[in-house]
Design an enzyme around this catalytic site. Structure first.
Site, PDB file in Angstrom:
ATOM      1  CG  ASP A  74      -1.768   1.213   1.370  1.00 36.44           C
ATOM      2  OD1 ASP A  74      -1.700   2.093   0.485  1.00 36.44           O
ATOM      3  OD2 ASP A  74      -2.511   1.313   2.372  1.00 36.44           O
ATOM      4  CE  LYS A 112      -1.660   6.994  -3.488  1.00 34.12           C
ATOM      5  NZ  LYS A 112      -2.228   6.098  -2.479  1.00 34.12           N
ATOM      6  CD  GLU A 139      -4.879   3.452  -2.489  1.00 33.03           C
ATOM      7  OE1 GLU A 139      -5.699   4.305  -2.104  1.00 33.03           O
ATOM      8  OE2 GLU A 139      -3.712   3.730  -2.801  1.00 33.03           O
ATOM      9  CG  ASP A 169      -9.603   4.233   0.448  1.00 36.03           C
ATOM     10  OD1 ASP A 169      -9.088   4.930   1.348  1.00 36.03           O
ATOM     11  OD2 ASP A 169      -8.934   3.474  -0.270  1.00 36.03           O
TER      12      ASP A 169
END
Lengths: 180, 623
Positions: free
Chosen positions: B25, B87, B184, B206
């Site tokens: 992850d 990210k 994800e 999420d």
């Protein structure tokens, strides 16, 4: 043994799922078969194999998805049946539709525009429901026409339904627009 | 080498048959690596027993490179060289980045993906991410005691092609074999679904550090089918921190901040946010380099108020995803909460109200994605046990289109199409003797090119010269199971394959990647040559095993002659496999792959046919 390879199933989506070539369809059976076949061909099942196997898995899985989406959706299925029968729907060139149909659609479209301007979610939802009901009835007619091999009539119904599906999409977009 | 290996039924014949595979992850704030051990998915800890790795890299002036907690210590002392939340820069240009004025980095002006100037030179977000991934790979290899066969890396479901490609490139730079990019929320659904034997329609909400995803899935008899997905790839916990940060500046009437002070207050803002998860008010105190002193109290009420629009912003995509799935909130059986930012009470409350039910919080929101990815990695690596099998059908989050005349977009592949998917479109030339053409591919839902994200320019070359309008060039847009696009083109009348050159708008070109790989090898402490050889051997061994097991099952599909050819390719590979000639291994692998292509095709045909036959058998039995 019949030849059963990617090239053959590409000729006819109904063969892939072993289903009769008709508009009426056992949706549950299609889904079960789709999942069964996809469970065998999907790239995830071949991820640990050679690149050539992975490529082949991707081609199969791509085709199975395409075939499933075409058969699952009643309008795509009808168009596909007309295509297999060699009947050109002439979506681009033939725009002739019954007058009362066009008037009804124009009125509906106006209502959608007003509801969108007023940001009226309830009204948009209501219009969506009404149109969906109409569309369901037309699909029944379309199945009858295809079963009776009335290809011209089926073609007209397909064109009308495409018109209505576009409007459904517009209502959907309007709802999304009001949301944001 | 033992000539005879004896094993009990049900036991693996050789220890190397269990392939080392991990799920990673790669988060905005923290990253994790997990694996399946004795049938259980577990997060791998560092040598100090910590499960998380802060997604922070520091490129210090003295040449040292720190990743994780070591880098975190320096984030306010050396903000320019300490990269956090990288990210958010993946596959993004300068114009895409929110609050860029508050970031302490030296961005390089230019087209394409952003680049940062550090004390160790210019870094692309791909390289920074690769450093994080490398740390995780090393952690996994130390912990598992061997080289990894491959990894599943998770990405936000709403990541576009450029962001996915950037992630895959980073993994490649880090020396990881990417088995799959996994969304994800889908990873979370696997972890949740397998743990709870869930059946029915579920939503996964999420909210991570920098990205928001909502996915609607149907779980049924071992199939995880994503019905729709939506989100915002620039909305996450960081934005809540930013709201607190702005509130602090406003309340304390602070003058413009230095980079050091800004980073300090951002850290205080995050701490306050986390404190409010379990407390009604959070103290915010800081002494700034200007001598100014901040001493404030943030209450739950104020926080709720200043972050209200952010919470609302997640509900728009949620409604859209449900509409795309053709469902209403009451048809959703459960809402799985993922991502650290879902700990905020106001988020829990808003989601609960919208779906009319208590969200499911029985999984650790920080770990569930990595755990799901590890399970998938185990399956993809070929470690599956009987009965431990499932299928995952995911979708493309954003529509793909091409630019047409007048800056309009023609949609080629609509959003929420199940992948892999391909669409073909025919084009023609408009000039006599034209041998090349270019296609601009965009991603997004709007009708104007300028409102969509440009992905890449595909230049088709080597079209046979013909009169204008005579060439029929069939261009196929293929999206693979990673959600990545590739384009092929063929002239239909001559069957001539056109060469396709890709010019990514926000990605790295193949040349850039190659040169980065080379740099990496020059600096790497481990011997690049030996590593590459070892990788080739592992892969060759995998191929040998795959072919052997295929022969065991389906030798009847081959004629005696064909069988002899496969056997000879197999023997050749087994011979060179134990040597150290990498080229010979590659060539023998290639020969075996080619020699078994037809065999593989026949096996696939047989397998599909059996699916149909199996269905018919069931029906016979039910009569």
């Amino acid at each position: 043994m019949t030849i059963f390879d990617l090239e053959t199933v590409r000729q006819d989506h109904f063969t892939l799922f072993g289903l009769p070539r008709q508009q009426g369809l056992d949706a549950e059976r299609l889904e079960v078969l789709y999942r069964d076949i996809q469970a065998r061909v999907h790239p995830d099942k071949h991820a640990h194999l050679a690149d050539s196997d992975k490529r082949m898995a991707m081609q199969w899985a791509t085709h199975v998805n395409e075939a499933y989406q075409t058969l699952k959706d009643p309008l795509k299925r009808a168009r596909y049946l007309l295509h297999l029968a060699g009947h050109d729907v002439k979506l681009e060139s033939n725009t002739a539709m019954p007058t009362e149909f066009l008037i009804a659609q124009m009125e509906l479209r106006e209502s959608v525009a007003e509801a969108k301007a007023a940001a009226d979610v309830d009204l948009l939802d209501d219009l969506l429901r009404r149109l969906r009901k109409e569309v369901r009835a037309e699909f029944d007619h379309l199945r009858e026409a295809l079963d009776a091999k009335q290809l011209d009539r089926a073609g007209t119904l397909v064109r009308q339904l495409m018109f209505q599906e576009k409007l459904l999409q517009e209502i959907d977009d309007a709802l999304a627009c009001v949301d944001n | 080498m033992a000539l005879l290996q004896l094993s009990e039924p049900g036991e693996s014949a050789a220890p190397h048959e269990h392939r080392l595979a991990v799920g990673i992850d790669l988060g905005t704030t923290n990253s994790l690596v997990a694996t399946v051990r004795s049938g259980m998915s577990v997060v791998l800890h560092d040598d100090q027993g910590r499960p998380l790795l802060p997604s922070i890299v520091r490129y210090a002036a003295d040449g040292t490179r720190e990743v994780g907690y070591e880098a975190q210590v320096h984030q306010s002392l050396d903000p320019r060289n300490t990269i956090v939340s990288v990210k958010r820069f993946m596959g993004r240009g300068l114009k895409d980045i929110a609050h860029i004025e508050t970031l302490p980095y030296d961005f390089i002006e230019g087209e394409g993906m952003v680049k940062l100037k550090t004390a160790q030179g210019v870094k692309s977000p791909v390289e920074v991410s690769a450093d994080i991934l490398r740390a995780l790979r090393e952690r996994a290899e130390a912990s598992l005691g061997g080289q990894l066969t491959g990894a599943v890396i998770t990405v936000p479901a709403y990541f576009d092609d450029a962001q996915r490609q950037a992630t895959k490139d980073a993994a490649r730079l880090a020396g990881l074999n990417v088995l799959r990019l996994l969304n994800e929320p889908t990873a979370a659904a696997i972890a949740y679904g397998l743990d709870n034997g869930a059946e029915g329609v579920y939503a996964v909400y999420d909210l991570g550090g920098g990205t928001f995803d909502i996915s609607i899935l149907k779980l049924s008899k071992g199939v995880f089918q994503v019905l729709s997905t939506g989100g915002d790839s620039a909305l996450g916990g960081d934005d809540f921190d930013h709201r607190i940060f702005c509130w602090v500046i406003e309340q304390a009437k602070l003058s413009p901040l230095s980079h050091h002070d800004a980073r300090l207050l951002q850290m205080r803002a995050r701490e306050a946010k986390e404190f409010l998860t379990l407390n009604a008010e959070a103290p915010i105190t800081a002494k700034l380099s200007t001598g100014e002193f901040v001493d404030l109290k943030l209450t739950t009420e104020i926080f709720k108020d200043i972050s209200k629009t952010l919470v609302q912003k997640t509900l728009g995509p949620t409604r859209k995803a449900l509409r795309d799935a053709g469902l209403t909130p009451d048809e959703v059986k459960g809402v799985v909460m993922v991502g650290g930012a879902t700990r905020m009470p106001q988020v829990q409350q808003a989601v609960g109200e919208y779906f009319g039910q208590e969200p499911l919080n029985n999984l650790d929101p920080d770990k569930v994605v990595a755990l799901g990815a590890a399970t998938q990695a185990n399956l993809l690596a070929g470690n599956r046990a009987a009965g431990d099998d499932w299928l995952l059908l995911d979708v493309i989050p954003l529509s793909l289109g091409i630019e047409t005349m007048g800056g309009l977009v023609e949609k080629i592949i609509p959003r929420n199409s199940t992948i892999p998917i391909a669409r073909a479109q025919e084009f023609t030339t408009f000039k006599d003797g034209q041998v090349a053409m270019a296609l601009q591919v965009v991603q997004g839902e709007r009708e104007l090119v300028s409102d969509c994200r440009s992905l890449a320019r595909f230049e088709l070359r080597g079209i046979p010269p013909m009169v204008a309008g005579a060439a029929r060039i069939r261009v196929t847009f293929q999206v693979d199971a990673d959600g990545l696009l590739s384009v092929t083109a063929r002239e239909q009348t001559t069957g001539h394959e056109a060469r396709v050159e890709v010019k990514p708008s926000y990605g790295l070109s193949d040349d850039e990647i190659t040169s980065m790989l080379k740099d990496g090898y020059n600096h790497a402490s481990d011997d690049a040559f030996r590593r590459a050889l070892r990788e080739a051997q592992v892969e060759a061994q995998r191929l040998v095993e795959a072919v052997q097991s295929a022969l065991k099952e389906d030798a009847h599909l081959l004629s005696t002659l064909e069988r002899a050819h496969v056997d000879s390719c197999l023997a050749k590979l087994q011979t060179v496999l134990i040597g150290d000639d990498r080229r010979a291994i590659d060539m023998a692998m290639d020969a075996l792959s080619k020699g078994t292509a037809e065999f593989a095709a026949r096996r696939m045909n047989q397998s599909v046919q059996r699916a149909l036959a199996g269905k018919k058998m069931e029906e016979m039995e039910n009569l």
